[in-house]
Design an enzyme around this catalytic site. Structure first.
Site, mmCIF file in Angstrom:
data_model
loop_
_atom_site.group_PDB
_atom_site.id
_atom_site.type_symbol
_atom_site.label_atom_id
_atom_site.label_comp_id
_atom_site.label_asym_id
_atom_site.label_seq_id
_atom_site.Cartn_x
_atom_site.Cartn_y
_atom_site.Cartn_z
ATOM 1 N N ASP A 198 30.160 38.748 24.105
ATOM 2 C CA ASP A 198 31.515 39.116 23.675
ATOM 3 C C ASP A 198 31.356 40.158 22.567
ATOM 4 O O ASP A 198 31.215 39.817 21.391
ATOM 5 C CB ASP A 198 32.256 37.887 23.147
ATOM 6 C CG ASP A 198 33.632 38.252 22.614
ATOM 7 O OD1 ASP A 198 34.285 39.124 23.203
ATOM 8 O OD2 ASP A 198 34.034 37.665 21.592
ATOM 9 N N ASP B 21 33.629 33.624 18.571
ATOM 10 C CA ASP B 21 32.986 34.690 19.345
ATOM 11 C C ASP B 21 31.923 34.110 20.280
ATOM 12 O O ASP B 21 31.753 34.564 21.410
ATOM 13 C CB ASP B 21 32.348 35.724 18.412
ATOM 14 C CG ASP B 21 33.369 36.340 17.479
ATOM 15 O OD1 ASP B 21 34.001 37.325 17.863
ATOM 16 O OD2 ASP B 21 33.559 35.798 16.374
ATOM 17 N N GLU C 29 32.655 40.872 28.818
ATOM 18 C CA GLU C 29 34.093 41.080 29.018
ATOM 19 C C GLU C 29 34.410 42.561 29.165
ATOM 20 O O GLU C 29 33.822 43.381 28.462
ATOM 21 C CB GLU C 29 34.868 40.572 27.791
ATOM 22 C CG GLU C 29 35.377 39.162 27.911
ATOM 23 C CD GLU C 29 36.471 38.846 26.873
ATOM 24 O OE1 GLU C 29 36.395 37.754 26.318
ATOM 25 O OE2 GLU C 29 37.368 39.677 26.652
#
EC number: 3.1.21.10
Lengths: 175, 175
Positions: A8, A142, A69
């Site tokens: 991430d 995170d 992502e």
């Protein structure tokens, strides 16, 4: 058994999540952490810290596949630019190790884990803990997001494999 | 003699320019090229090509200082994001070599080379050719921009050095 690294990316903190996926699709927790980049002297040094941290993780945990992502449309060009820098540094580090990268939209991740594209962060984190049998302790946000994208990749790969098997079975049956 | 690498990052092409700066501030051309990234299979692979090309340049030409354009506010978040990826990959590669990076806004580069922040690309390229005594042949646009940021860094460093000397002289005179 396949080991998946989920990333991430962010220019302040970058989440890292590593899971193992068994042949039957069952996922087990291996490692998670958040690379803290704000201590760096300047913005380029933050990207250096990100790459160094990521290479350490790649060395230590030897993942075979990487999931990250995609970026939802950032509110401003400035934040898109900063996120782009972090994501670019992360992607370049992974690509140079000749590892396959899969990208998933936040909506797809939510859909895959919670069953709805509009799920909130708390729901996603709850499912990450549940699926990986993590204690109910505080999971760094995170790191949780990184585990979420790794889990999504595991689910998607399993689905693709199942679909592939099903299609092959149909083909064998001549239908 | 200081060797400066200028980088004009982009996700389709990344410009590279290398110059030498003598003690008297005179600049000589060393090398320029454009890393072509569009042949890559996908976007992450483009960033991989960018880093590989940049590391080859760092190995071959051994610059001591690096200069890179800051990003003017991109028109859209999408283009800011793409440019951010390329710039992040480039910065991370340079930072990991422990090289100092200086960043210059496009306006500053134009001001430094042409004397006006609103100069067009053709004027900047003309000055790059003139200052580096390059033949009047076609200079690849991205390579020219990379040489322009390297020249700007040379001028700025010289100015800082001169100003430093002047201040020291004043100090020595007790003023």
């Amino acid at each position: 058994m396949i080991r998946i690294l989920g990333i991430d990316p962010g220019s302040q903190r970058t989440g890292i999540g590593v899971i193992d996926v068994a042949g039957d699709g069952r996922c087990t927790f291996v490692h998670c952490e958040a690379l803290k980049l704000l201590d760096a002297a300047d913005f380029p040094s933050r990207l250096g810290l990100l790459c160094e941290g990521l290479e350490r993780v790649l060395d230590d945990w030897q993942p075979q596949q990487v999931a990250i992502e995609t970026v939802f449309m950032a509110k401003s060009a400035t934040s898109a630019l900063k996120l782009g820098h972090a994501r670019g540094a992360a992607l370049a580090t992974v690509v140079r190790r000749r590892l396959a990268i899969s990208e998933y939209a936040p909506r797809v991740i939510k859909q895959s884990l919670v069953g709805g594209g509009a799920a909130d962060k708390a729901q996603v984190q709850h499912m990450v803990r549940l699926l990986l049998k993590l204690p109910d302790a505080r999971l760094q946000a995170d790191a949780a997001d990184a585990l979420a994208v790794a889990l999504t990749h595991a689910h998607m790969s399993a689905t693709v494999m199942r679909t592939g098997v099903a299609i092959n079975q149909l083909r064998r049956r001549g239908t």
